[in-house]
Design an enzyme around this catalytic site. Sequence first.
Site, short mmCIF file in Angstrom:
data_model
loop_
_atom_site.label_atom_id
_atom_site.label_comp_id
_atom_site.label_asym_id
_atom_site.label_seq_id
_atom_site.Cartn_x
_atom_site.Cartn_y
_atom_site.Cartn_z
N GLY A 1 0.88 -1.13 -0.06
CA GLY A 1 0.03 -0.14 -0.05
C GLY A 1 0.94 1.26 -0.04
O GLY A 1 1.83 1.10 -0.15
N SER B 1 3.75 1.44 2.48
CA SER B 1 4.99 0.42 2.10
C SER B 1 6.06 1.17 0.97
O SER B 1 7.01 1.14 0.77
CB SER B 1 4.59 -0.71 1.55
OG SER B 1 3.80 -1.39 2.49
N ASP C 1 -8.54 -2.03 -0.49
CA ASP C 1 -9.51 -1.04 -0.35
C ASP C 1 -9.71 -0.06 -1.66
O ASP C 1 -10.49 0.76 -1.72
CB ASP C 1 -9.15 -0.13 0.51
CG ASP C 1 -9.04 -0.92 1.85
OD1 ASP C 1 -9.93 -1.79 2.13
OD2 ASP C 1 -8.67 -0.77 2.89
N ARG D 1 -11.43 1.60 5.93
CA ARG D 1 -11.13 2.62 6.94
C ARG D 1 -11.28 4.15 6.35
O ARG D 1 -11.74 5.08 7.05
CB ARG D 1 -10.23 2.34 7.62
CG ARG D 1 -9.99 2.89 9.34
CD ARG D 1 -9.23 2.24 10.02
NE ARG D 1 -9.08 0.80 10.20
CZ ARG D 1 -7.93 -0.18 10.34
NH1 ARG D 1 -7.06 0.34 10.17
NH2 ARG D 1 -8.29 -1.20 10.34
N ARG E 1 -30.74 -7.07 10.95
CA ARG E 1 -29.70 -7.92 11.42
C ARG E 1 -28.25 -7.11 10.91
O ARG E 1 -28.37 -6.33 9.79
CB ARG E 1 -29.58 -9.19 10.92
CG ARG E 1 -30.90 -10.08 11.23
CD ARG E 1 -30.56 -10.81 12.56
NE ARG E 1 -31.49 -11.48 12.85
CZ ARG E 1 -32.99 -11.27 13.23
NH1 ARG E 1 -33.04 -10.15 13.46
NH2 ARG E 1 -33.60 -12.36 13.45
N ARG F 1 -31.36 -14.75 -31.43
CA ARG F 1 -30.44 -14.26 -32.24
C ARG F 1 -30.87 -13.87 -33.56
O ARG F 1 -30.27 -13.36 -34.48
CB ARG F 1 -29.48 -15.52 -32.48
CG ARG F 1 -28.37 -16.20 -31.26
CD ARG F 1 -27.94 -17.36 -31.81
NE ARG F 1 -26.96 -17.83 -30.66
CZ ARG F 1 -25.64 -17.33 -30.55
NH1 ARG F 1 -25.26 -16.54 -31.06
NH2 ARG F 1 -25.18 -17.99 -29.64
N MET G 1 -15.62 -21.44 -24.96
CA MET G 1 -16.51 -20.70 -26.03
C MET G 1 -15.85 -19.61 -26.83
O MET G 1 -14.56 -19.45 -26.36
CB MET G 1 -17.84 -20.63 -25.45
CG MET G 1 -18.60 -21.54 -25.02
SD MET G 1 -20.23 -21.15 -23.97
CE MET G 1 -21.14 -20.88 -25.52
N ARG H 1 -16.96 -12.99 -37.65
CA ARG H 1 -17.69 -12.45 -36.39
C ARG H 1 -16.95 -12.00 -35.27
O ARG H 1 -16.83 -12.13 -34.08
CB ARG H 1 -18.92 -13.27 -35.96
CG ARG H 1 -19.86 -13.47 -36.87
CD ARG H 1 -20.75 -14.63 -36.68
NE ARG H 1 -21.35 -14.68 -35.22
CZ ARG H 1 -22.52 -14.10 -35.16
NH1 ARG H 1 -23.08 -13.74 -36.03
NH2 ARG H 1 -23.05 -13.99 -33.77
#
Length: 795
Positions: free
Chosen positions: A121, A124, A169, A213, A295, A481, A583, A747
């Site tokens: 971060g 550091s 964060d 924070r 809750r 389609r 795919m 395509r």
Amino acid sequence: MADQPADKKFFENLSGAGKAIGVLTSGGDAQGMNAAVRAVVRMGIYVEAKVYFIYEGYQGMVDGGDNIVEVSWESVSSILQVGGTVIGSARCKEFRTREGRLKAAFNLIQRGITNLCVIGGDGSLTGANLFREEWSGLLEELAQSGKIEEEAVKKYVYLNIVGMVGSIDNDFCGTDMTIGTDSALHRIIEVVDAIMTTAQSHQRTFVLEVMGRHCGYLALVSALACGADWVFIPEYPPEEGWEEQMCVKLSENRARKKRLNIIIVAEGAIDSHNKPITSEKVKDLVVQQLGFDTRVTILGHVQRGGTPSAFDRILASRMGVEAVLALLEATPDTPACVVSLSGNQAVRLPLMECVQMTQEVQKAMDERKFCEAVKLRGRSFENNLNTYKLLSHRRPDAELPKDDLSCSTNFNVAVLNVGAPAAGMNAAVRSAVRVGITEGHNMFAVIDGFEGFARGQIKEISWGDVGGWTGQGGSLLGTKRTLPAKYLEKIADQMRTNNINALMVIGGFEAYLGLLELSAAREKYDEFCVPMVMVPATVSNNVPGSDFSIGADTALNTITDTCDRIKQSASGTKRRVFIIETMGGYCGYLANMGGLAAGADAAYVFEEKFDIRELQANVEHLTEKMKTSIQRGLVLRNENSNENYTTDFIYQLYSEEGKGVFDCRKNVLGHMQQGGAPSPFDRNFGTKISAKAVQWISKKLKETYRKEEGKVFANTQDSVCLLGMRRRNLLFQPVVDLKDQADFVHRIPKEQWWLKLRPLMKILAKYKTSYDVSDSGQLEHVARHSPKEAETGAI
């Protein structure tokens, strides 16, 4: 994947021979740090540099000894999918003292390390920059005390520092995303999706506390991604009287038969007086004022844990390679830099400019300059906040904009899905409907694409109708389609009957073809002379004009998770190679990026031709690999990569050639890649890109409304657009202008940005290959965004 001649220019300018690189992780851990470590080690070895692990962050650098170890290619095998950091992280008080930094410098000099890659971060990275500035003084002090020779002072005269930000964060200014943020969002959304089912059963209100924070990014984006009723973040405190406003909104939602309420609180949330807003305080308020069964769930360190998402693995791998390039190119005059992400591009920014801006955010919040704090967080954060404000609260009808262009009703805007289902389509529809209503339009939903349009399967859709849609996979509107060409007259009739003034199409290549056909039909049918916009949504990511499509990230995560499980199944079985078919039609995006995220040895795609000699070279490469401690292989193949070299053929070839060395298994992933709940990236991308598309529609409607005739008439090329992400910006591009960029037979777009990442996968799989450094990040300055950026629509 066969060996290719080395790129001379690359090796002449960027050979790391004789150089030593140290890599360390510091501060809080974040998912994806291991992918970054792996990329630094393998890219370092690729350019012939020595690479060292520095265990336990700065503490390990200060302690030295066995904490600083030279590593090999095999040292980083099987760590790509592991959360946390395998080389450890620790807070180090000693490194904050000069005495500690003196010890660290001595330990590095002993091993000739003068290139440091720091993953952590802002704290550091600030420490690393101080260390770099003091370096020559530390060396002189070590020489004076007789600990090192004078020769060493001359030889190791300067220290290079490159940073990568590992922080869940996303609290570091200068980058759109930090390593670990996307994975943390995955953890939050998994919990929210699980909570929603139980909350609906009991008509409950849930207050969720998430990390952050000092930065509200996780709270804000998870609120966007799950359609939360209210969110509290430190950068944008609620206005005075928020308690009453929130309770009114919650009770209104209940009155509309909404069975649950979700409130998200960042742990650092504050009110406008800088007083904390806690999850318990919010819960008590709801219980006392409304009597709702409420809750609290505090997610805590769950957000840091688990497997990194596909996005984080790819981001960390790209950044790790970029960090090594930056170290090799560094000179004594180059400032310490941090590798960042801007849109879809890796950039290098001066470390201390980013740190300074990050600190300015906190200063602005302390001084209660909250609008400034939001701006300093960057364009991505501000766009998220603006979109959330647009979508979260329905304004009373009296406050909705009235069409001042005539006395008629406001404009009618139709939304439809075209092509195969893609996760995130429903989030895009929800966003379009709600922003459209906020803009004062009447929104219409078309069921089953153009086919349903022709049959008149059109209904008006309200704000409440799209509640809870963000987390739903597939297409709730239904999608086909079928192209509109054979239904043009019927669709024109329905446009006239329902007085449709604008069209928003969410889909893949069929949607693009459909808009081209409607645009061409304007000569015959005036009904199609209305603003039309396309939002790309397809797991194949094959739409011209956009780097990303809604749904591709979810498909990538499905592929990556499956590959992880398959690799794990081989842990008890030595020497096994897995062939996996993905795919994508003719587009190799999923195979290539899935290969990068899962640590594949090869990925066969249509865009890069391969022959039997290359297949043979790959088998030989895997045979050599099996002689090391890494005794399993992973090969991905895009479904249409080659007409003759089918998945069965490759499986049989590998099985025959690998006899006695390894055995083979194959797996066709099929339609499971389309299904499931959309990833946070797809929910967020779908939400933001749709909101922008509807705002463009509003602007075009006002521009093309003919007051005398009382109708909309749009007949210019720029009134039929595709909204796509191109490098750093969201751009509206006329569909006709994109024709030259499309390969209609296969395509796919003619040029695809991800092909530049193919050498990256090869390097990380130990192939000799050329690596194009022309597109690598150049040192830029931190941009404080201007009003012009808002116009171009940076995401």
